[in-house]
Scaffold this motif. Structure first.
Motif, mmCIF file in Angstrom:
data_model
loop_
_atom_site.group_PDB
_atom_site.id
_atom_site.type_symbol
_atom_site.label_atom_id
_atom_site.label_comp_id
_atom_site.label_asym_id
_atom_site.label_seq_id
_atom_site.Cartn_x
_atom_site.Cartn_y
_atom_site.Cartn_z
ATOM 1 N N LYS A 1 0.721 -1.152 0.287
ATOM 2 C CA LYS A 1 -0.199 0.100 -0.300
ATOM 3 C C LYS A 1 0.901 1.055 -0.125
ATOM 4 O O LYS A 1 0.506 2.238 -0.894
ATOM 5 N N ASP B 1 -0.342 6.864 11.298
ATOM 6 C CA ASP B 1 -1.387 6.180 11.163
ATOM 7 C C ASP B 1 -1.614 4.781 11.291
ATOM 8 O O ASP B 1 -2.624 4.533 12.232
ATOM 9 N N GLY C 1 -9.208 9.728 9.478
ATOM 10 C CA GLY C 1 -10.029 10.055 8.546
ATOM 11 C C GLY C 1 -9.197 10.252 7.173
ATOM 12 O O GLY C 1 -9.642 10.894 5.981
ATOM 13 N N TRP C 2 -7.533 10.615 7.121
ATOM 14 C CA TRP C 2 -6.885 10.173 6.300
ATOM 15 C C TRP C 2 -6.881 9.054 5.460
ATOM 16 O O TRP C 2 -7.213 7.825 5.720
ATOM 17 N N ASP C 3 -6.372 9.681 4.302
ATOM 18 C CA ASP C 3 -7.033 8.467 3.184
ATOM 19 C C ASP C 3 -6.166 7.831 2.309
ATOM 20 O O ASP C 3 -5.548 8.573 1.414
ATOM 21 N N THR C 4 -5.317 7.148 3.032
ATOM 22 C CA THR C 4 -3.200 7.269 2.570
ATOM 23 C C THR C 4 -3.455 7.235 1.363
ATOM 24 O O THR C 4 -2.415 6.747 0.688
ATOM 25 N N ASN C 5 -4.999 6.619 0.294
ATOM 26 C CA ASN C 5 -4.000 6.047 -0.742
ATOM 27 C C ASN C 5 -4.636 7.612 -1.596
ATOM 28 O O ASN C 5 -3.889 7.091 -2.967
ATOM 29 N N ASP C 6 -4.770 9.123 -1.328
ATOM 30 C CA ASP C 6 -4.573 9.492 -2.103
ATOM 31 C C ASP C 6 -3.150 10.327 -1.738
ATOM 32 O O ASP C 6 -2.428 10.921 -0.285
ATOM 33 N N ASN D 1 -4.017 17.041 1.391
ATOM 34 C CA ASN D 1 -5.886 16.419 1.561
ATOM 35 C C ASN D 1 -6.103 15.701 2.616
ATOM 36 O O ASN D 1 -7.147 15.717 3.347
ATOM 37 N N TRP D 2 -5.006 15.939 3.768
ATOM 38 C CA TRP D 2 -4.903 15.045 4.605
ATOM 39 C C TRP D 2 -5.372 15.781 5.762
ATOM 40 O O TRP D 2 -5.121 16.629 5.789
ATOM 41 N N ASN D 3 -6.692 15.748 6.457
ATOM 42 C CA ASN D 3 -7.501 16.223 7.516
ATOM 43 C C ASN D 3 -6.362 16.675 8.595
ATOM 44 O O ASN D 3 -5.076 15.913 9.178
#
Length: 289
Positions: free
Chosen positions: A8, A41, A50-55, A60-62
């Motif tokens: 990932k 994380d 609420g982090w989208d670690t795929n982004d 964009n991460w809070n």
């Protein structure tokens, strides 16, 4: 599971490489920043960041602010279920703001000493029992808040913060005795020591001649040192909820810059005349708590 996490991470890094410019200087450093954030994380598997670690766009991460491909600000608000700051946080060397308040931190890694550009550090309302000596390396700090924890001491190396530190909030901890290192922070304008179990202030308090706000509420003082009268720039002085307080020094009448004083009604019985005259002459606001 560990292989999946690694894959990932590789995917995120590759996406980032394709999304950024060809600036070879920024790319490796930015990848280290991603690595550090993913480590935070991963170290807190039940977190609600609420982090989208795929982004790959970490801006964009809070709570993450990025400038020139580097993380400059990380703000983790209350109840995000952050129990651990991993050593990898030391890779975020461009941070000027780090805020992790109202979570469940118990320790701070010594690697925090690598964040030498920090100006604002807030670690309040956690369960931290001690601070690493390496925090003394954070010589650009302007504001430090470690209030509402379980601290019993302040590292001596904090004296190295003297040049730039203006605000130090350490209230609602378990100090019981005044940390002498505080008197070496001679550029402080705000010092909060409320509810720390203090029974006395040392004469060295006079060295904090730049103080404008001093909070001493909810302690166990029987009196205050006469040297407090040398804090000529003091504008706000709070010493309410000190149930054992039975006298005040006449020198408090020298606090010509005083604008507000916070007391309990009983304290007014032993205000020195010189202090009462000052309060009246300068229309000082007296707040009864």
């Amino acid at each position: 599971e560990s292989i999946m996490k690694y894959l990932k991470y590789v995917v995120v890094c590759l996406l980032f490489l394709f999304s950024c410019s060809d600036d070879e200087d920024n790319t490796p450093t930015s990848l280290r920043d991603i690595d550090a954030l993913i480590a935070i994380d991963s170290a807190n598997p039940t977190n609600t960041l609420g982090w989208d670690t795929n982004d790959p766009n970490i801006s964009n991460w809070n709570g993450v602010e990025v400038k020139n491909g580097r993380v400059t600000s990380l703000i983790v608000g209350e109840d995000k279920v952050i129990n651990v700051l991993p050593p990898e946080i030391g890779a975020l060397t461009e941070l000027d703001t780090l805020v992790v308040f109202s979570n469940s931190l118990t320790q701070i890694p010594r690697e925090i000493g690598s964040l030498t550009k920090l100006q604002l550090l807030v670690l309040s309302r956690n369960e931290i029992t001690s601070l690493p000596e390496e925090m003394g390396l954070l010589t650009k700090l302007v504001s430090l808040n470690v209030g509402d924890n379980r601290l019993t001491a302040i590292p001596q190396r904090f004296e190295e913060l003297e040049d730039n530190l203006k605000e130090f909030r350490v209230g609602n901890n378990e100090l019981s005795t005044y940390p002498e290192v505080l008197s070496e922070l001679t550029n402080l304008t705000v010092l909060s020591l409320f509810n720390t179990g203090l029974k006395e202030l040392p004469n060295s308090i006079q060295k904090l001649s730049e103080l404008e706000q001093l909070f001493l509420s909810r302690n166990e003082f029987t009196t205050l040192p006469k040297e407090i009268g040398m804090l000529k720039k003091l504008e706000i002085l709070a010493f309410d909820r000190n149930e054992s307080l039975s006298s005040l020094p006449i020198e408090m009448g020298n606090l010509e810059s005083l604008e507000e004083i916070r007391v309990v009604n009983r304290h007014r019985e032993f205000f020195p005349k010189k202090l009462n005259d000052l309060l009246q002459k300068n229309s000082v606001r007296v707040v009864i708590n």
